[in-house]
Write a protein that holds these residues in place. Structure first.
Motif, PDB file in Angstrom:
ATOM      1  N   ALA A   9       0.888  -1.185  -0.151  1.00  0.00           N
ATOM      2  CA  ALA A   9       0.020  -0.225   0.070  1.00  0.00           C
ATOM      3  C   ALA A   9       0.917   1.272  -0.046  1.00  0.00           C
ATOM      4  O   ALA A   9       0.678   2.099  -0.761  1.00  0.00           O
ATOM      5  CB  ALA A   9      -0.998   0.089   1.081  1.00  0.00           C
ATOM      6  N   MET A  10       1.970   1.191   0.730  1.00  0.00           N
ATOM      7  CA  MET A  10       2.775   2.448   0.824  1.00  0.00           C
ATOM      8  C   MET A  10       3.628   2.827  -0.568  1.00  0.00           C
ATOM      9  O   MET A  10       3.567   3.763  -1.031  1.00  0.00           O
ATOM     10  CB  MET A  10       4.056   2.310   1.737  1.00  0.00           C
ATOM     11  CG  MET A  10       3.606   2.404   3.274  1.00  0.00           C
ATOM     12  SD  MET A  10       2.808   3.937   3.551  1.00  0.00           S
ATOM     13  CE  MET A  10       4.271   5.221   3.052  1.00  0.00           C
ATOM     14  N   ASN A  11       3.717   1.345  -1.343  1.00  0.00           N
ATOM     15  CA  ASN A  11       4.260   1.896  -2.588  1.00  0.00           C
ATOM     16  C   ASN A  11       3.116   2.340  -3.659  1.00  0.00           C
ATOM     17  O   ASN A  11       3.532   3.129  -4.531  1.00  0.00           O
ATOM     18  CB  ASN A  11       4.733   0.414  -3.238  1.00  0.00           C
ATOM     19  CG  ASN A  11       6.054   0.028  -2.594  1.00  0.00           C
ATOM     20  OD1 ASN A  11       6.877   0.685  -2.298  1.00  0.00           O
ATOM     21  ND2 ASN A  11       6.182  -1.521  -2.846  1.00  0.00           N
ATOM     22  N   TRP A  12       1.761   1.971  -3.384  1.00  0.00           N
ATOM     23  CA  TRP A  12       0.877   2.602  -4.291  1.00  0.00           C
ATOM     24  C   TRP A  12       0.729   3.982  -3.934  1.00  0.00           C
ATOM     25  O   TRP A  12       0.670   4.847  -4.846  1.00  0.00           O
ATOM     26  CB  TRP A  12      -0.509   1.811  -3.638  1.00  0.00           C
ATOM     27  CG  TRP A  12      -1.612   2.275  -4.693  1.00  0.00           C
ATOM     28  CD1 TRP A  12      -2.274   1.829  -5.899  1.00  0.00           C
ATOM     29  CD2 TRP A  12      -2.471   3.414  -4.337  1.00  0.00           C
ATOM     30  NE1 TRP A  12      -3.079   2.392  -6.272  1.00  0.00           N
ATOM     31  CE2 TRP A  12      -3.396   3.361  -5.366  1.00  0.00           C
ATOM     32  CE3 TRP A  12      -2.592   4.343  -3.258  1.00  0.00           C
ATOM     33  CZ2 TRP A  12      -4.290   4.411  -5.385  1.00  0.00           C
ATOM     34  CZ3 TRP A  12      -3.525   5.355  -3.265  1.00  0.00           C
ATOM     35  CH2 TRP A  12      -4.553   5.513  -4.432  1.00  0.00           C
ATOM     36  N   PHE A  13       0.814   4.540  -2.719  1.00  0.00           N
ATOM     37  CA  PHE A  13       0.761   5.942  -2.250  1.00  0.00           C
ATOM     38  C   PHE A  13       1.930   6.733  -2.984  1.00  0.00           C
ATOM     39  O   PHE A  13       1.624   7.749  -3.481  1.00  0.00           O
ATOM     40  CB  PHE A  13       0.812   6.058  -0.904  1.00  0.00           C
ATOM     41  CG  PHE A  13      -0.427   5.677  -0.223  1.00  0.00           C
ATOM     42  CD1 PHE A  13      -1.635   6.516  -0.292  1.00  0.00           C
ATOM     43  CD2 PHE A  13      -0.736   4.681   0.828  1.00  0.00           C
ATOM     44  CE1 PHE A  13      -2.883   6.457   0.507  1.00  0.00           C
ATOM     45  CE2 PHE A  13      -1.763   4.538   1.439  1.00  0.00           C
ATOM     46  CZ  PHE A  13      -2.879   5.265   1.475  1.00  0.00           C
ATOM     47  N   HIS A  14       3.104   5.943  -2.912  1.00  0.00           N
ATOM     48  CA  HIS A  14       4.135   6.582  -3.799  1.00  0.00           C
ATOM     49  C   HIS A  14       3.787   6.949  -5.216  1.00  0.00           C
ATOM     50  O   HIS A  14       4.124   7.809  -5.764  1.00  0.00           O
ATOM     51  CB  HIS A  14       5.494   6.031  -3.427  1.00  0.00           C
ATOM     52  CG  HIS A  14       5.981   6.408  -1.996  1.00  0.00           C
ATOM     53  ND1 HIS A  14       6.338   7.537  -1.542  1.00  0.00           N
ATOM     54  CD2 HIS A  14       5.890   5.320  -1.240  1.00  0.00           C
ATOM     55  CE1 HIS A  14       6.806   7.237  -0.296  1.00  0.00           C
ATOM     56  NE2 HIS A  14       6.822   6.152   0.131  1.00  0.00           N
ATOM     57  N   GLU A  15       3.522   5.663  -5.838  1.00  0.00           N
ATOM     58  CA  GLU A  15       3.439   5.703  -7.183  1.00  0.00           C
ATOM     59  C   GLU A  15       2.246   6.538  -7.811  1.00  0.00           C
ATOM     60  O   GLU A  15       2.155   7.163  -8.808  1.00  0.00           O
ATOM     61  CB  GLU A  15       3.244   4.265  -7.692  1.00  0.00           C
ATOM     62  CG  GLU A  15       4.628   3.553  -7.757  1.00  0.00           C
ATOM     63  CD  GLU A  15       4.529   1.923  -7.711  1.00  0.00           C
ATOM     64  OE1 GLU A  15       3.392   1.719  -8.561  1.00  0.00           O
ATOM     65  OE2 GLU A  15       5.503   1.260  -7.485  1.00  0.00           O
ATOM     66  N   GLU A  16       0.893   6.269  -7.117  1.00  0.00           N
ATOM     67  CA  GLU A  16      -0.215   6.752  -7.451  1.00  0.00           C
ATOM     68  C   GLU A  16      -0.556   8.181  -7.209  1.00  0.00           C
ATOM     69  O   GLU A  16      -1.186   9.079  -7.664  1.00  0.00           O
ATOM     70  CB  GLU A  16      -1.352   5.903  -7.138  1.00  0.00           C
ATOM     71  CG  GLU A  16      -1.425   4.428  -7.951  1.00  0.00           C
ATOM     72  CD  GLU A  16      -1.486   4.252  -9.426  1.00  0.00           C
ATOM     73  OE1 GLU A  16      -1.953   5.329  -9.990  1.00  0.00           O
ATOM     74  OE2 GLU A  16      -0.676   3.593 -10.097  1.00  0.00           O
TER      75      GLU A  16
END
Length: 97
Positions: A9-16
């Motif tokens: 989810a943290m990766n999603w926040f960074h990417e999206e």
């Protein structure tokens, strides 16, 4: 009541959402949709500044929070934020504290 954010989810926040250190993300009760806790309400998420946060967690210097006025929605449950890899979107789970 606590908030848990997975590394996916943290990766999603960074990417999206292109979050960076110092940003603040609010989870809130949104009218419409449904959730396992309430028909007619679902969880919303936005970048915002806390006013009276009741639950907070800071990861990678990013503040995630729930305002006191939205506490009713979670009904004493912890919020787990993960990633649904098939849909490439956030997935929410609620577990009684």
């Amino acid at each position: 009541m606590k908030i848990f954010i997975s590394s996916d989810a943290m990766n999603w926040f960074h990417e999206e959402m292109e979050v960076k250190a110092g940003d603040k993300i609010r989870f809130y009760a949104r009218y419409g949709g449904s959730s396992p806790l309430h028909d007619g309400f679902s969880i919303g998420m936005t970048m915002d500044t806390p006013i009276i946060p009741s639950v907070t967690i800071t990861i990678e210097n990013i503040l995630f929070f729930i305002e006191e006025l939205d506490e009713w929605f979670f009904d004493g449950h912890d919020l787990y934020v993960d990633l649904n890899p098939k849909a490439d979107e956030l997935a929410y789970a609620y577990k009684k504290a």
